[in-house]
Write an enzyme that holds these catalytic residues in place. Sequence first.
Site, PDB file in Angstrom:
ATOM      1  N   ASP A 162      39.940  -6.021   6.515  1.00  0.00           N
ATOM      2  CA  ASP A 162      39.147  -5.451   7.605  1.00  0.00           C
ATOM      3  C   ASP A 162      39.951  -4.308   8.213  1.00  0.00           C
ATOM      4  OD1 ASP A 162      37.265  -4.881   9.449  1.00  0.00           O
ATOM      5  OD2 ASP A 162      37.407  -6.772  10.541  1.00  0.00           O
ATOM      6  N   ALA A 163      39.774  -3.137   7.609  1.00  0.00           N
ATOM      7  CA  ALA A 163      40.642  -1.995   7.906  1.00  0.00           C
ATOM      8  C   ALA A 163      39.882  -0.842   8.554  1.00  0.00           C
ATOM      9  CB  ALA A 163      41.292  -1.515   6.603  1.00  0.00           C
ATOM     10  N   LYS A 164      38.574  -0.814   8.390  1.00  0.00           N
ATOM     11  CA  LYS A 164      37.718   0.233   8.979  1.00  0.00           C
ATOM     12  C   LYS A 164      38.264   1.623   8.706  1.00  0.00           C
ATOM     13  CE  LYS A 164      35.699  -3.020  12.260  1.00  0.00           C
ATOM     14  NZ  LYS A 164      36.478  -4.257  12.067  1.00  0.00           N
ATOM     15  N   ARG A 165      38.653   1.850   7.448  1.00  0.00           N
ATOM     16  CA  ARG A 165      39.185   3.139   7.055  1.00  0.00           C
ATOM     17  C   ARG A 165      38.077   4.130   6.734  1.00  0.00           C
ATOM     18  NH1 ARG A 165      43.142   0.373   8.732  1.00  0.00           N
ATOM     19  NH2 ARG A 165      45.181   0.460   7.738  1.00  0.00           N
ATOM     20  N   ASP A 218      38.161   0.096  16.339  1.00  0.00           N
ATOM     21  CA  ASP A 218      37.684  -1.275  16.137  1.00  0.00           C
ATOM     22  C   ASP A 218      37.259  -1.806  17.494  1.00  0.00           C
ATOM     23  OD1 ASP A 218      37.424  -4.012  15.146  1.00  0.00           O
ATOM     24  OD2 ASP A 218      38.726  -3.392  13.510  1.00  0.00           O
TER      25      ASP A 218
END
Lengths: 276, 276
Positions: A91-94, B96
């Site tokens: 879960d890195a939201k890159r 996030d």
Amino acid sequence: MNKQQLFEQIQRKKSFLCIGLDPVLDKLPKHLLKYEDPILEFNKQLIDATHDLCVAYKPNTAFYETRGVKGWSTLVKTWQHFPKDVFTIADAKRGDIGNTSAMYAEAFFNEASSEMSFDSVTVAPYMGRDSVSPFLSYEDKWVILLALTSNEGSKDFQTKQSDDQKLYEQVITTSSQWASSEQMMYVVGATKPEEFQNIRRLAPDNFLLVPGVGAQGGSLSAVCEHGLNLQCGLLVNAARSIIYAGSGEDFAEKAREEALALQQEMEQILTAAQLI
Amino acid sequence: MNKQQLFEQIQRKKSFLCIGLDPVLDKLPKHLLKYEDPILEFNKQLIDATHDLCVAYKPNTAFYETRGVKGWSTLVKTWQHFPKDVFTIADAKRGDIGNTSAMYAEAFFNEASSEMSFDSVTVAPYMGRDSVSPFLSYEDKWVILLALTSNEGSKDFQTKQSDDQKLYEQVITTSSQWASSEQMMYVVGATKPEEFQNIRRLAPDNFLLVPGVGAQGGSLSAVCEHGLNLQCGLLVNAARSIIYAGSGEDFAEKAREEALALQQEMEQILTAAQLI
């Protein structure tokens, strides 16, 4: 892990639970502090106690990066401890321009490069197609694209209307041209159950990663009412409510109890939907 | 570094150049491969050869993460090598939910936690206010929010119209309520010079971080025509055109020549605008 294999795991374990491994050093049971890497020990014991009850683990990279090199090492060793039958989510939201997203894809998918190879990575859609496509060039690896997130700030842009569609709807519609439901999932917060009917209209076949059950207040049954599809199509994440269920030496047992309660609720839902 | 100090550095160095430190092992001069950490050596020699010509360095975290723990260690040591008079940008494009963004803020701003303390971090706006605000709680630290990026995919969502505004315009308008120009910059690609007049209408006082000059084809003079403000207001980034200017033992000298050419062009622009 491909889509069919993921559905088979869901049927076998009678669960579509994803456990978020988002550990904060200050919140760890005190007896773990004697270990050289307390967070790794915490994760290992949680994994050992819960892996038959969940189909996915989702470490959020922020909780590891915050501790610098040490934290990144903990993330690698946590990945190494995952059993082969679980679906793993970085879960890195890159998301960045193409040649840079290709580097991120290596970071999370190419074990030879980074010592880790997750099944999937969460990606932010703001930079568009070429920021997402490098992640799609790995066989049986997945992009989990942010669509409608669980937080208050999702109202700032995601639900703004344009061309008769909200932004998050555009994200789903547009990105569904970039990859099939064999490689693309969407993040949809459990705090928005009223949106699931609409989302299933736009993305009938995709798996949805659903955070926000538990500490953030989302309801499992409300999510499932319109969220389930013919292959279940849901990975419901809980983090704090499971990993901090206990704070003593029996923390892993307490976590298992919490995970078991969710698994049992999910088994009932899967049975009622005739998916198992 | 605060805004006034940044402007003073620009005046002193007669430059608003930012150098992107995005090293790929395969592209490094071969003689560096004998070092224990070739990328660190590459970065150090580049920094030593150029720090009087630029006001900022911007390592993109993807190029470090791709090498796992080793790469994260290189990033920390690169940060430690930055001179005190340069503005440092962690080009991480994070974002996030609130408690998680707080972890990212620690990762990039809190040296006690992560051994690094950049002046700024790039943040993706998709998740809205509470994904951005944790970064703003650090004094003299900056958020550089993605607005209109330099890549092809910027057309997918950023320029979609809604409520008489394109998405990137909404991002600027809305986020300018979250922080003043003392803590908020915007990423605007040099490949979109025609948009700068409009962006200056929305964000007259903010610094803009402008990637895309050099390898991506953007023009410095076109950016400056409408992009300059009374405190310069621009950090123009070049990466590949500088760091790979040479491929031999004299790579750092070649990089300096390339940086010097840009600095001299910037000095003329600053002089013509009566900013120095």
